[in-house]
Design an enzyme around this catalytic site. Structure first.
Site, PDB file in Angstrom:
ATOM      1  N   LYS A 266      11.915  -3.277 -20.716  1.00 28.48           N
ATOM      2  CA  LYS A 266      11.567  -2.128 -19.601  1.00 28.48           C
ATOM      3  C   LYS A 266      12.639  -1.127 -19.136  1.00 28.48           C
ATOM      4  O   LYS A 266      12.603   0.046 -19.103  1.00 28.48           O
ATOM      5  CB  LYS A 266      10.952  -2.612 -18.509  1.00 28.48           C
TER       6      LYS A 266
ATOM      7  N   GLN B 233       8.754  -8.356 -11.637  1.00 31.02           N
ATOM      8  CA  GLN B 233       8.256  -9.088 -13.086  1.00 31.02           C
ATOM      9  C   GLN B 233       7.513 -10.407 -12.492  1.00 31.02           C
ATOM     10  O   GLN B 233       8.021 -11.356 -11.937  1.00 31.02           O
ATOM     11  CB  GLN B 233       9.443  -9.319 -13.997  1.00 31.02           C
TER      12      GLN B 233
ATOM     13  N   ASP C  82       3.098  -1.057 -11.612  1.00 31.63           N
ATOM     14  CA  ASP C  82       2.280  -1.846 -12.284  1.00 31.63           C
ATOM     15  C   ASP C  82       0.743  -1.591 -11.823  1.00 31.63           C
ATOM     16  O   ASP C  82      -0.304  -2.205 -12.609  1.00 31.63           O
ATOM     17  CB  ASP C  82       2.569  -3.225 -11.931  1.00 31.63           C
TER      18      ASP C  82
END
Ligand code: NDP
Length: 286
Positions: free
Chosen positions: A54, A98, A121
Site C-alpha cells: 500500500k 491494517q 477504508d
C-alpha cells in the site's frame, strides 16, 4: 461458452494511471500531495506485505505514503493516541489501520476513532451510514473495485438479478449497497441461506465473498452470468485460489475474474482513489 476473463491487473493499472494524473493536477492546484498513512500493529507476515504494498503503490502515483509500524505489545490506548495525532495532522488525508489487530485491541473502538473524513477504508459507521442512505463518500475499496471491474467488462446492472454471497461489513454488505444503487435487484446470501446453489443459479451477476476455496462450483452459475470472485484462499495444492471453482465456472459464465489477478489488484488501486477523494473533500472544507 467460455467466459471473457476480466483482467484485474490491467484495469487496476488503468485506475492507478488515472490517479497519478489526478495527483499531478492536485499538487499544482493545492501545492501539496495527498497523504496516506498506514498503521500496522505487530508482525503478521501477510499484513507486513499488504501494508508495504500500500505504501509503495501510494508513492508510485505521487501520493505521500507513510507506514507506521508499531510493536505487537502496543496497547489500545497507545494506538488510539497515534490515531488522534493522525486525525489532527493537516498533511494526512487518509488513515488506514491494517486488520487484523492483535487480540488485546478492540477493532471497533479503533476503527470508530478514525476521522470519518480520513477513513479511506470506508469502515467507519458514519461512512457505512452515508452509503446506506444513498450519499456515498468513502466506500470500502474491495466492493468499489468490483463495481469498476463490472463496469469495465460492460456488464449491464440495471434490472439485473445480483446475488452477493457473504455479508461482512468489509465486502458483502457494501457490495450489495453499490449494486442496489446501480439498480440491480440484490439478494445477500450467507452461511444460513437455504439452497445456495439454486439461489446463485438465478443470478445474472454473482459475487462470491466467502473465504472458502472453490466452494462456488459450475452448478451455482447461471449460463451467461458475470462472476466476480473476491475470495483469497489457499487450495489443497497450496496455490492461491478464489471462492469459485474457476475452470468449470468459466465454461458457463459470460465474464469472470481470476484469482489471483482479478479483484485483488483493484483493492489497492481503489484505496488510492479514496485517498484522492478524501483529499479533495478536505481541501474544499479548508
Ligand atoms: P468474512 O469471514 O468476514 O465473511 C464471510 C462471509 O461468508 C460471511 O458472511 C459468512 O456467512 C459467509 N459464508 C461463510 N461460509 C459460507 C457458506 N458455506 N455458505 C454461504 N456463505 C458462507 O470474510 P470477508 O468478507 O472479510 O472476506 C471474504 C473473502 O474475501 C475472504 O477470502 C477474504 O480473504 C477475501 N477478501 C479479499 C479481498 C481482496 O482484496 N481481494 C479484500 C477483502 C477480503 P455468515 O455471516 O453467516 O457467517
Amino acid at each position: 461458452m467460455t467466459a471473457r476473463i476480466i483482467d484485474g491487473k490491467a484495469i487496476a493499472k488503468k485506475v492507478r494511471d488515472e490517479v497519478a494524473e489526478r495527483v499531478r493536477g492536485l499538487v499544482s492546484a493545492h501545492g501539496r500531495a495527498p497523504g496516506l498513512d498506514v498503521v500496522l500493529v505487530g508482525e503478521d507476515a501477510a499484513s507486513v506485505v499488504y501494508t508495504r504494498n500500500k505504501e509503495k503503490a501510494a508513492i508510485e502515483v505521487g501520493v505521500r505514503g507513510r507506514l507506521h509500524r508499531l510493536p505487537a505489545e502496543t496497547t489500545e490506548a497507545e494506538l488510539l493516541s497515534v490515531i488522534r495525532k493522525l486525525n489532527e495532522d493537516p498533511t494526512v488525508d487518509g488513515i488506514l489501520v491494517q486488520l487484523p489487530l492483535p487480540k488485546h485491541i478492540r477493532e471497533q473502538s479503533v476503527l470508530d476513532a478514525i476521522d470519518p473524513d480520513k477513513d479511506v477504508d470506508g469502515f467507519h459507521p458514519h461512512n457505512a451510514g452515508l452509503l446506506l442512505s444513498g450519499r456515498p463518500h468513502l466506500v470500502p475499496c474491495t466492493p468499489v473495485g468490483c463495481m469498476r471491474l463490472l463496469r469495465e467488462a460492460g456488464v449491464e446492472l440495471s434490472g439485473a438479478r445480483a446475488v452477493v454471497v457473504g455479508r461482512s461489513n468489509i465486502v458483502g454488505k457494501p457490495m450489495a449497497q453499490l449494486l442496489l444503487a446501480a439498480n440491480a435487484t440484490v439478494t445477500i446470501a450467507h452461511s444460513k441461506t437455504r439452497d445456495l446453489p439454486g439461489l446463485c443459479r438465478e443470478a445474472d451477476v454473482l459475487i462470491a465473498a466467502i473465504g472458502r476455496a472453490k466452494m462456488i462450483g459450475a452448478d451455482f452459475v447461471k449460463p451467461g452470468a458475470a462472476v466476480i470472485d473476491v475470495g483469497i484462499n489457499r487450495g489443497e495444492d497450496g496455490k492461491l485460489c478464489g471462492d469459485v471453482d474457476y475452470e468449470p465456472a468459466k465454461e458457463k459464465a459470460s465474464a469472470i475474474t481470476p484469482v489471483p489477478g482479478g479483484v485483488g489488484p483493484m483493492t489497492i488501486a481503489c484505496l488510492l482513489e479514496n485517498t484522492l477523494r478524501a483529499f479533495e473533500k478536505r481541501e474544499q472544507k479548508a
